[in-house]
Design a protein around this motif. Structure first.
Motif, PDB file in Angstrom:
ATOM      1  N   GLU B  91       0.827  -1.208   0.000  1.00 22.93           N
ATOM      2  CA  GLU B  91       0.000   0.000   0.000  1.00 22.93           C
ATOM      3  C   GLU B  91       0.859   1.255   0.000  1.00 22.93           C
ATOM      4  O   GLU B  91       0.489   2.268  -0.571  1.00 22.93           O
ATOM      5  N   SER B 116       0.812 -11.883  -1.088  1.00 23.39           N
ATOM      6  CA  SER B 116       0.663 -10.470  -0.734  1.00 23.39           C
ATOM      7  C   SER B 116       1.861  -9.654  -1.157  1.00 23.39           C
ATOM      8  O   SER B 116       1.928  -8.471  -0.841  1.00 23.39           O
ATOM      9  N   GLN B 218       0.721 -13.026  -7.633  1.00 22.08           N
ATOM     10  CA  GLN B 218       0.441 -11.768  -6.942  1.00 22.08           C
ATOM     11  C   GLN B 218      -0.604 -10.951  -7.697  1.00 22.08           C
ATOM     12  O   GLN B 218      -1.468 -10.324  -7.097  1.00 22.08           O
ATOM     13  N   ARG B 222      -4.290  -9.632  -6.483  1.00 19.93           N
ATOM     14  CA  ARG B 222      -4.806  -8.261  -6.596  1.00 19.93           C
ATOM     15  C   ARG B 222      -6.138  -8.255  -7.350  1.00 19.93           C
ATOM     16  O   ARG B 222      -7.060  -7.545  -6.981  1.00 19.93           O
TER      17      ARG B 222
END
Lengths: 420, 242
Positions: B91, B116, B218, B222
């Motif tokens: 983030e 993640s 990944q 997402r």
């Protein structure tokens, strides 16, 4: 009622489950209401009785007993035996209190419907067997009282048997459900406790062992031996922690019962029969967890994150075949050979690949060994896998190790040909 | 888990920015002795240890503050799980690459962390050289795969392919047959060099295939998060900024 059943009943009572407490409250309510009914009946017919005092005495004793039972929390077999005796005595004393003409005409007994309460009590305590036995005793007293059974007597007997049998059956079913629930709660508590232990072990012991291993290796010399020892302990402890966690997950994540049982009830071979038998009651097992135990400093086990579920017997057989392949690595691949096990869940099949980096051998030698029944390949690996409806494939190149690929259907094929 | 197969694959000579300047590393571990030993090893090997952290939140804070090249992250830190640290760092859009170290090798946790955004995973029992090589490889942007992690990733793609809700039609989210083949070989213990020989391709290509599987995993994660957000009405347009 057998001693064993009595003991089991007593043990259940000792646990004082909410289920039985609720059932006993129901029987208590019935006992009070049916006693009131008996009072009304006797009062109504007091003038008809041969000996009204006997009738009043019987109703009074039953009333005292009804109140006495209300004061007790536990229902035991001696208590129920007394109640049963009182009910029978009340029924038989009807002969003394009432005139033979009335009895022959089908007059109600003195306890009337009260006589069903010990039947219910026995059904709650002893299941359908207890209920039926008590119903037969009360029924026998009814027949004795009448002498020649009337239509009403038979009708009452049927009702008693129905009450005792049906209520007892329901209690048995409910009790089984209660046990399953208790077991599930216990397993859940166990898993939570193991998770807690696993976390604390991770934080403390595993870290320390890994640290000792690391420092020992850096120091070299005799410390390196200590380092190896620490590494080995760390691995074992890690497997233990993971295995335990896996056990809980495996048990809680079983597929529908009997998923592995073939539709046809006639097994195609003794092996299929054994697999079918294992499916009953044992559920599924996680192949990844079974094979994790084979991991060591020389054997690496890779598996998906989700459990690879096979019916327990099949998982066990496949794990044995994999272990046989790993034994071969130890025996034939050379002293420094390492091995890797990979488990893949392909949806309908599971594939286990066992590769080693040992000396390997030529295809000719592999075929010869197979013909000679050596290498353990033919029976302990291929035979097992074939019994599971799968295939085994062995590849080997001199100097570049051996790869064994076992592919087995997750669910037992419904019908299979006899193995040649 | 293997601790012996990686050096030849991950242990390529430090390349790119790794050799041009000192690689900056942050070590997050709640075990003081272990943490100091790791930091010392890294410094001895020529890394610049820019900081240490002893719990999840401080790992996130210090990584954001120091922007290291590599975060060496213990999977089970107090405060935040490994995957939560990875999410927090993603983030913050940091260039930092995460190398997971784990003592207990809890499979689901490792997979979550890698999904993640962590780019590598090593068990703590790995040898010192193996560890140093892995940090170099991570700094150079290479995925550090053990056979165990390859098995996990393979299993995850199989699960996604079987799941009815997965966007399996999108080729960008599917493994190519070659990638599956490479993962299978990694999972059965072959080094990248051996895989290159076996498949008649270059070491670099093997590395790219492995990296690609990780990227797809990944990306898949997402895509799922976005789908979840859309399904739950979290895509409401932001009010225009004045």
């Amino acid at each position: 009622m057998s001693r064993a059943a009595t003991a089991a009943g007593a043990a259940d009572r000792g646990r004082g489950s909410a289920l039985e407490f609720a059932l006993d409250r129901g029987v208590d309510t019935y006992r009070v209401l049916s006693w009131l009914y008996a009072v009304v009946m006797v009062w109504h017919r007091l003038g008809d009785f041969h000996r009204p005092l006997v009738a009043l005495a019987v109703v009074l004793v039953l009333g005292l007993w009804t109140v006495f039972v209300l004061l007790l929390r536990r229902r035991t077999w001696p208590l129920l035996a007394v109640e049963l005796a009182l009910a029978c005595a009340g029924i038989l004393l009807t002969r003394v209190a009432d005139s033979p003409e009335n009895i022959a005409a089908g007059a109600t007994t003195l306890p009337a419907t009260w006589a069903a309460s010990p039947v219910m009590g026995c059904a709650v305590l002893g299941g359908w067997r207890g209920g039926l036995a008590a119903a037969l005793v009360v029924g026998a007293a009814d027949i004795l009282e009448v002498g020649a059974p009337t239509e009403g007597t038979v009708y009452n007997l049927v009702l008693l048997l129905l009450i005792g049998g049906c209520l007892g059956w329901c209690v048995d079913v409910a009790r089984r459900g209660q046990r399953a629930l208790d077991e599930a709660m216990r397993v859940r508590a166990e898993i939570a406790e193991r998770d807690r232990l696993a976390r604390s072990i991770h934080d403390g012991v595993l870290q320390n062992l890994a640290f000792i291993h690391r420092r020992g290796q850096q120091l070299g010399g005799p410390s390196a031996d200590l380092a190896d020892l620490a590494a080995e302990s760390e691995r074992e402890l890690r497997d233990l922690v993971q295995g335990r966690r896996g056990a809980g997950q495996g048990r809680s994540a079983t597929l529908g019962a009997g998923a592995g049982t073939p539709e046809s009830s006639a097994p195609a071979s003794p092996a299929a029969g054994a697999a079918g038998a294992a499916a009953v009651g044992t559920g599924d097992a996680d192949l990844g967890r079974l094979l994790a135990a084979s991991g060591s400093a020389r054997v690496s086990v890779a598996a998906p994150a989700q459990p690879v579920l096979l019916e327990a017997g099949r998982a066990q057989e496949l794990a044995l075949a994999v272990r046989a392949a790993l034994d071969n690595v130890t025996k034939h691949a050379g002293p420094d050979a390492k091995a890797w096990v990979l488990i893949e869940d392909l949806g309908t099949d599971v594939t286990v690949t066992v590769r080693d980096d040992g000396v390997g051998c030529t295809p000719q030698r592999l075929a010869e060994a197979k013909d000679a029944g050596r290498l353990g390949v033919s029976q302990s690996i291929c035979g097992r896998v074939a019994d599971l409806g799968g295939t085994a494939n062995v590849r080997s190149t001199p100097g570049r190790g051996t790869t064994v690929v076992l592919t087995v259907p997750l669910v037992a094929p419904p019908q299979r040909e006899e193995r040649p | 888990m293997s601790r012996t197969t990686e050096p030849s694959s991950a242990g390529a000579a430090p390349s790119g920015r790794g050799s041009a300047e000192q690689v900056r590393v942050l070590v997050a571990d709640d075990h003081p002795m272990w943490r100091d030993a790791v930091a010392r090893d890294l410094e001895d090997a020529g890394f610049d240890v820019v900081g240490i952290a002893d719990d999840g939140p401080s790992a996130v804070r210090r990584t954001i503050a120091t922007r290291p090249d590599v975060l060496v992250l213990d999977l089970n830190l107090p405060g935040l799980r490994g995957d939560e640290v990875c999410v927090a760092l993603a983030e913050a859009a940091l260039p930092t690459r995460v190398l997971i170290l784990s003592a207990s090798a809890e499979q689901q946790d490792v997979l979550e962390a890698v999904k993640s955004g962590a780019s590598g995973y090593l068990v703590k029992s790995a040898a010192r050289e193996e560890f140093i090589d892995a940090v170099h490889a991570t700094a150079a942007g290479k995925a550090v795969f053990t056979p165990g992690l390859a098995g996990l990733v393979l299993g995850e793609f199989r699960r996604l392919a079987a799941s009815p809700s997965a966007p399996t039609s999108d080729p960008a989210l599917q493994l190519t047959p070659r990638e599956t083949e490479v993962l299978l070989l990694v999972a059965t213990g072959l080094s990248y060099k051996e895989i290159a020989t076996e498949l008649f391709i270059s070491h670099r290509t093997v590395q790219n295939h492995v990296q690609s599987t990780l990227n797809k995993l990944q990306l898949h994660n997402r895509v799922q998060l976005v789908r979840y957000a859309l399904a739950h009405g979290l895509d409401a347009p932001q009010p225009p900024q004045g």
